[in-house]
Design a protein around this motif. Structure first.
Motif, PDB file in Angstrom:
ATOM      1  N   HIS A 129       0.831  -1.220   0.000  1.00  0.00           N
ATOM      2  CA  HIS A 129       0.000   0.000   0.000  1.00  0.00           C
ATOM      3  C   HIS A 129       0.860   1.263   0.000  1.00  0.00           C
ATOM      4  N   GLY A 135      -6.154   6.147  -2.450  1.00  0.00           N
ATOM      5  CA  GLY A 135      -6.634   5.278  -1.392  1.00  0.00           C
ATOM      6  C   GLY A 135      -8.116   5.017  -1.537  1.00  0.00           C
ATOM      7  N   PHE A 139     -10.501   7.309   3.112  1.00  0.00           N
ATOM      8  CA  PHE A 139      -9.248   7.014   3.811  1.00  0.00           C
ATOM      9  C   PHE A 139      -8.741   8.229   4.573  1.00  0.00           C
ATOM     10  N   ILE A 183      -0.887   4.206   2.063  1.00  0.00           N
ATOM     11  CA  ILE A 183      -2.220   4.655   1.672  1.00  0.00           C
ATOM     12  C   ILE A 183      -3.014   3.422   1.251  1.00  0.00           C
ATOM     13  N   TYR A 184      -3.977   3.026   2.065  1.00  0.00           N
ATOM     14  CA  TYR A 184      -4.706   1.777   1.838  1.00  0.00           C
ATOM     15  C   TYR A 184      -5.454   1.835   0.508  1.00  0.00           C
ATOM     16  N   SER A 185      -5.113   0.912  -0.403  1.00  0.00           N
ATOM     17  CA  SER A 185      -5.602   1.007  -1.777  1.00  0.00           C
ATOM     18  C   SER A 185      -6.074  -0.342  -2.288  1.00  0.00           C
TER      19      SER A 185
END
Length: 382
Positions: A129, A135, A139, A183-185
């Motif tokens: 991530h 994201g 987020f 960055i949560y993706s």
């Protein structure tokens, strides 16, 4: 009012594996209170130690309707982002087989990424991530998130067939340079699914079935739940019912379900977790090499910040597709993945413990339904 409690088959007693039975009673009481308050629709869990299952229980309702049947230990639930752990394992298999390498540019496989902006994004960045791609909506607690890429791509394709879902994900500027921020993706994992398909010559979903689900005997885990089993699926809203019905309508042009597509059960997720705990094998079937398991569950980020969902971590630890946050009583080295809705798979290699849970709720994530039960579970280790 006490909830109806359903216990599944066990192959050990808590005291046989050094666990305090009273903590299971405390866990059940905690879940019962949350159901009575309306925080949860239901709760189910499975706990094992040293490969022996000593707790498997369910309470509450399968569906959100007032006349719903009860949630059972064998009920099916969409596990959303826990799917990412399966994607990470699939990438690990391809690395084991010499078909990929970790720091390979994604552009060497996906032509849409062969440009000056995306060429420096590697498989490592997508797994951790840290690709710099957008994201997931919300987020950064933004009030108006961008449309979800799966639906956006479908709408754009109706107007311009040349614009596929990959181009939708890659449109616009990077949020950060690769490697600079966690960055949560989910969209990054869709790209990993496309990489798996391109390298293996199979669809992502077929690869996961052939190389992970079928060898492990995970017979109640699906991307498309057979219609005859829809009545066994736990849902918390009408849109989840629609999502279940839509799951068999995907076309070859749709993004792979590599970030959030699996439906599963407590027992099947336990098999997957026990495979990881066993160093990549279960019941005589090797899925990953021990070195690949070690690589996936070791921290790879150093001085990388995470500022999403109201957090302010300056040095966020993360493995290759696995969370490494060591909350409360979990042993150092515990790794996990959670899923929207809410569900979780926790693996503690020090205590040889696997904890799987489903806590379906219309409210979504709450600390009292996720963090507090985890503390209760680990406090029972003697």
């Amino acid at each position: 009012m006490l909830q109806a409690m359903y216990d599944g088959n066990l192959n050990a007693k808590p005291e046989d594996v050094g666990y305090d039975r009273k903590k299971l009673e405390a866990l059940n009481e905690h879940y019962e209170k949350l159901i009575e308050r309306g925080t949860l629709q239901g709760a189910s869990y499975l706990i094992s130690k040293n490969g022996h299952i000593f707790a498997r229980s369910a309470m509450g309702k399968l569906r959100y309707a007032s006349d719903s049947q009860d949630l059972l230990p064998q009920s099916i639930r969409k596990v959303y982002s826990i799917t990412k752990a399966f994607t990470a394992v699939a990438i690990g298999q391809l690395i084991d087989r010499g078909l990929l390498y970790l720091h390979q540019s994604a552009s060497s496989i996906l032509p849409e990424m062969d440009n000056d902006k995306h060429r420096q994004i590697t498989i490592f960045h997508l797994l951790t991530h840290t690709s710099g791609l957008n994201g997931d909506p919300g987020f950064y607690n933004e009030p108006y998130g961008l449309p979800w890429f799966e639906w956006t791509a479908e709408e754009i394709r109706k107007q311009d067939p040349s614009i596929n879902w990959k181009k939708v994900i890659l449109a616009g500027p990077l949020q950060r340079m690769p490697g600079k921020e966690w960055i949560y993706s989910t969209s990054a994992y869709a790209l990993l699914g496309a990489i798996i398909a391109a390298v293996s010559g199979k669809s992502f979903e077929q690869y996961i079935y052939d190389e992970i689900l079928q060898p492990l005997g995970m017979s109640r885990t699906f991307f498309t739940v057979p219609e005859a089993m829809h009545d066994e699926v736990c849902v918390t809203s009408s849109w989840q019912e629609e999502e279940l019905s839509r799951s068999n309508l995907a076309s070859d042009d749709d993004p792979p379900k590599a970030g959030n597509g699996l439906y599963s059960t407590l027992d099947d997720l336990w098999i997957f977790g026990q495979m990881m705990l066993n160093g990549g094998q279960y019941n005589g079937k090797r899925i990953l090499s021990p070195r690949a398991v070690q690589l996936q569950t070791t921290n790879h980020l150093h001085n990388v910040p995470h500022q999403g969902w109201g957090s302010n971590h300056k040095n966020y630890p993360y493995g290759l597709g696995w969370s490494l946050e060591h909350y409360d009583l979990c042993s150092k080295g515990t790794y996990s993945h959670e899923g929207f809705g809410h569900s979780g798979l926790y693996i503690d290699p020090v205590e040889q413990l696997v904890f799987v849970f489903f806590v379906p709720s219309q409210q979504g994530y709450t600390h009292e339904s996720v963090l507090l039960p985890r503390s209760i579970v680990w406090s029972g280790i003697l």
